[in-house]
Motif scaffolding. Structure first.
Motif, PDB file in Angstrom:
ATOM      1  N   PRO A 175       0.804  -1.228   0.000  1.00  0.00           N
ATOM      2  CA  PRO A 175       0.000   0.000   0.000  1.00  0.00           C
ATOM      3  C   PRO A 175       0.834   1.273   0.000  1.00  0.00           C
ATOM      4  CG  PRO A 175      -0.049  -1.061   2.158  1.00  0.00           C
ATOM      5  CD  PRO A 175       0.614  -2.017   1.222  1.00  0.00           C
ATOM      6  N   LEU A 176       2.099   1.177   0.401  1.00  0.00           N
ATOM      7  CA  LEU A 176       2.937   2.373   0.437  1.00  0.00           C
ATOM      8  C   LEU A 176       3.482   2.737  -0.935  1.00  0.00           C
ATOM      9  CD1 LEU A 176       5.075   1.772   3.667  1.00  0.00           C
ATOM     10  CD2 LEU A 176       3.068   3.236   3.410  1.00  0.00           C
ATOM     11  N   GLY A 177       3.761   1.738  -1.768  1.00  0.00           N
ATOM     12  CA  GLY A 177       4.439   2.002  -3.021  1.00  0.00           C
ATOM     13  C   GLY A 177       5.905   2.321  -2.777  1.00  0.00           C
ATOM     14  N   THR A 178       6.647   2.491  -3.855  1.00  0.00           N
ATOM     15  CA  THR A 178       8.080   2.771  -3.721  1.00  0.00           C
ATOM     16  C   THR A 178       8.326   4.080  -2.992  1.00  0.00           C
ATOM     17  OG1 THR A 178       8.509   1.587  -5.785  1.00  0.00           O
ATOM     18  CG2 THR A 178      10.235   3.058  -4.990  1.00  0.00           C
ATOM     19  N   ARG A 179       7.624   5.120  -3.414  1.00  0.00           N
ATOM     20  CA  ARG A 179       7.830   6.428  -2.784  1.00  0.00           C
ATOM     21  C   ARG A 179       7.391   6.414  -1.326  1.00  0.00           C
ATOM     22  NH1 ARG A 179       4.529  10.317  -6.257  1.00  0.00           N
ATOM     23  NH2 ARG A 179       3.502   8.417  -6.954  1.00  0.00           N
ATOM     24  N   GLY A 180       6.289   5.741  -1.048  1.00  0.00           N
ATOM     25  CA  GLY A 180       5.813   5.682   0.327  1.00  0.00           C
ATOM     26  C   GLY A 180       6.783   4.959   1.244  1.00  0.00           C
ATOM     27  N   ALA A 181       7.415   3.903   0.727  1.00  0.00           N
ATOM     28  CA  ALA A 181       8.390   3.166   1.535  1.00  0.00           C
ATOM     29  C   ALA A 181       9.589   4.050   1.869  1.00  0.00           C
ATOM     30  CB  ALA A 181       8.845   1.913   0.789  1.00  0.00           C
ATOM     31  N   MET A 182      10.023   4.853   0.906  1.00  0.00           N
ATOM     32  CA  MET A 182      11.135   5.772   1.165  1.00  0.00           C
ATOM     33  C   MET A 182      10.736   6.842   2.177  1.00  0.00           C
ATOM     34  SD  MET A 182      12.716   6.314  -2.635  1.00  0.00           S
ATOM     35  CE  MET A 182      13.523   4.966  -3.513  1.00  0.00           C
ATOM     36  N   ARG A 183       9.514   7.330   2.036  1.00  0.00           N
ATOM     37  CA  ARG A 183       9.022   8.359   2.952  1.00  0.00           C
ATOM     38  C   ARG A 183       8.965   7.831   4.383  1.00  0.00           C
ATOM     39  NH1 ARG A 183       3.165   9.135   1.615  1.00  0.00           N
ATOM     40  NH2 ARG A 183       3.057   7.240   2.858  1.00  0.00           N
ATOM     41  N   GLU A 184       8.424   6.631   4.548  1.00  0.00           N
ATOM     42  CA  GLU A 184       8.309   6.073   5.890  1.00  0.00           C
ATOM     43  C   GLU A 184       9.668   5.666   6.445  1.00  0.00           C
ATOM     44  OE1 GLU A 184       5.642   6.602   7.367  1.00  0.00           O
ATOM     45  OE2 GLU A 184       4.684   7.225   5.512  1.00  0.00           O
ATOM     46  N   ALA A 185      10.588   5.294   5.548  1.00  0.00           N
ATOM     47  CA  ALA A 185      11.947   4.989   6.000  1.00  0.00           C
ATOM     48  C   ALA A 185      12.584   6.223   6.624  1.00  0.00           C
ATOM     49  CB  ALA A 185      12.786   4.493   4.831  1.00  0.00           C
ATOM     50  N   ALA A 186      12.378   7.371   5.989  1.00  0.00           N
ATOM     51  CA  ALA A 186      12.910   8.615   6.554  1.00  0.00           C
ATOM     52  C   ALA A 186      12.299   8.884   7.922  1.00  0.00           C
ATOM     53  CB  ALA A 186      12.623   9.782   5.605  1.00  0.00           C
ATOM     54  N   ARG A 187      11.017   8.601   8.053  1.00  0.00           N
ATOM     55  CA  ARG A 187      10.343   8.842   9.334  1.00  0.00           C
ATOM     56  C   ARG A 187      10.882   7.921  10.429  1.00  0.00           C
ATOM     57  NH1 ARG A 187       9.397  10.584  13.128  1.00  0.00           N
ATOM     58  NH2 ARG A 187       7.513  11.306  14.143  1.00  0.00           N
ATOM     59  N   ILE A 188      11.142   6.669  10.080  1.00  0.00           N
ATOM     60  CA  ILE A 188      11.712   5.737  11.056  1.00  0.00           C
ATOM     61  C   ILE A 188      13.099   6.207  11.481  1.00  0.00           C
ATOM     62  CG2 ILE A 188      12.603   3.397  11.371  1.00  0.00           C
ATOM     63  CD1 ILE A 188      10.321   2.397   9.616  1.00  0.00           C
ATOM     64  N   LEU A 189      13.904   6.629  10.507  1.00  0.00           N
ATOM     65  CA  LEU A 189      15.271   7.049  10.811  1.00  0.00           C
ATOM     66  C   LEU A 189      15.305   8.320  11.660  1.00  0.00           C
ATOM     67  CD1 LEU A 189      16.810   6.325   7.311  1.00  0.00           C
ATOM     68  CD2 LEU A 189      17.510   5.218   9.446  1.00  0.00           C
ATOM     69  N   LEU A 190      14.301   9.175  11.523  1.00  0.00           N
ATOM     70  CA  LEU A 190      14.259  10.398  12.324  1.00  0.00           C
ATOM     71  C   LEU A 190      13.683  10.156  13.716  1.00  0.00           C
ATOM     72  CD1 LEU A 190      13.171  13.076   9.702  1.00  0.00           C
ATOM     73  CD2 LEU A 190      15.433  12.719  10.701  1.00  0.00           C
ATOM     74  N   GLY A 191      12.990   9.052  13.896  1.00  0.00           N
ATOM     75  CA  GLY A 191      12.504   8.694  15.222  1.00  0.00           C
ATOM     76  C   GLY A 191      11.535   9.698  15.808  1.00  0.00           C
ATOM     77  N   GLU A 192      11.572   9.823  17.128  1.00  0.00           N
ATOM     78  CA  GLU A 192      10.657  10.721  17.822  1.00  0.00           C
ATOM     79  C   GLU A 192      11.074  12.181  17.723  1.00  0.00           C
ATOM     80  OE1 GLU A 192       9.253   9.519  21.742  1.00  0.00           O
ATOM     81  OE2 GLU A 192      10.384   7.678  21.482  1.00  0.00           O
ATOM     82  N   GLY A 193      12.317  12.422  17.366  1.00  0.00           N
ATOM     83  CA  GLY A 193      12.814  13.785  17.322  1.00  0.00           C
ATOM     84  C   GLY A 193      14.215  13.845  17.903  1.00  0.00           C
TER      85      GLY A 193
END
Length: 262
Positions: free
Chosen positions: A139-157
């Motif tokens: 459901p994320l698609g290629t772009r969505g997976a990259m977007r969520e990867a960035a969010r995981i790497l940035l964590g809570e802040g």
């Protein structure tokens, strides 16, 4: 647009703070800002499933590697993880074999022990696999997976950046370990074992190199932006062609000069 992250990560804020040395030293670079995070229930874990927690015991990197870590092995696998987690609704135990097969198929670093020279190269390799249709689309698609990867790497802040990445890698290591116990073919068990060891190594590396996560997150965000721009350009060109053709397909070729028989 809102950021969509599997629901199991939304509970991490209450479970990861203060673990594994999450205090951030002063004087760090400005932290990137992202759009607000939202959740789609379809991407979450089954109701009542506990969120992945940061492992309480993370070995020191020095105990796993004698020398200095080579740059090509420093690229954690959040894009394939985000894709697979969303595809299988948070990692249903009944789909454990499929989950790991997709994960290792999309992640060259885990599945075939590929060595990438940069985060961009690793991202492009994962994008190529996803866009080639070799594995089920999520459901994320290629772009969505990259977007969520960035969010995981940035964590809570800034105060607790590595928590999501540590939780993801810990979850991966446990999942691969369970799958290995169920593997029938010896070669599949060996493949899962190597992938698990790689996750454990990255877990220790991430725990001691939190500063490196922001550049990796920015690489993911840059790749996401590039794919978005490319998709928009293709969509615009497609629209112009369809308008010219009067439909989604070009008109049949007309014969301009027809040879007369005999």
């Amino acid at each position: 647009k809102d950021w969509v992250l599997p629901k199991r990560f939304m509970m991490l804020k209450a479970t990861t703070r203060g673990r594994a040395g999450t205090d951030r030293a002063p004087g760090r670079r400005p932290f990137p800002t992202l759009p607000p995070l939202s959740v789609e229930p379809v991407l979450g874990a089954p109701p009542g499933a506990p969120p992945p927690a940061v492992p309480t015991r993370i070995p020191a990197l020095a105990s796993l590697s004698r020398g200095r870590t080579s740059p090509p092995v420093r690229f954690p696998p959040p894009p394939p993880y985000a894709h697979t987690l969303a595809l299988y609704h948070g990692g249903d135990e009944a789909l454990l074999s499929d989950f790991c097969a997709t994960l290792l198929g999309v992640s060259g670093a885990l599945g075939s022990q590929q060595v990438f020279a940069s985060a961009e190269e690793a991202l492009q390799a994962a994008a190529h696999v996803l866009e080639a249709g070799e594995h089920p689309p999520g459901p994320l698609g290629t772009r969505g997976a990259m977007r969520e990867a960035a969010r995981i790497l940035l964590g809570e802040g800034p105060a607790n950046q590595k928590s999501y990445t540590l939780a993801a890698l810990g979850d991966l290591a446990q999942t691969l370990g369970r799958a290995r116990k169920q593997a029938v073919a010896p070669e599949e068990g060996d493949r899962l074992y190597r992938a698990r060891k790689k996750c454990q190594f990255l877990l220790s590396w991430t725990n001691e190199n939190e500063d490196a996560l922001t550049p990796l997150a920015l690489d993911c965000a840059t790749a996401h932006r590039a794919h978005t721009v490319a998709a928009e350009e293709v969509a615009a060109l497609t629209g112009e062609l369809e308008q010219l053709w009067g439909g989604p397909l070009p008109p049949a070729r007309r014969t301009l000069i027809e040879e007369l028989p005999g």
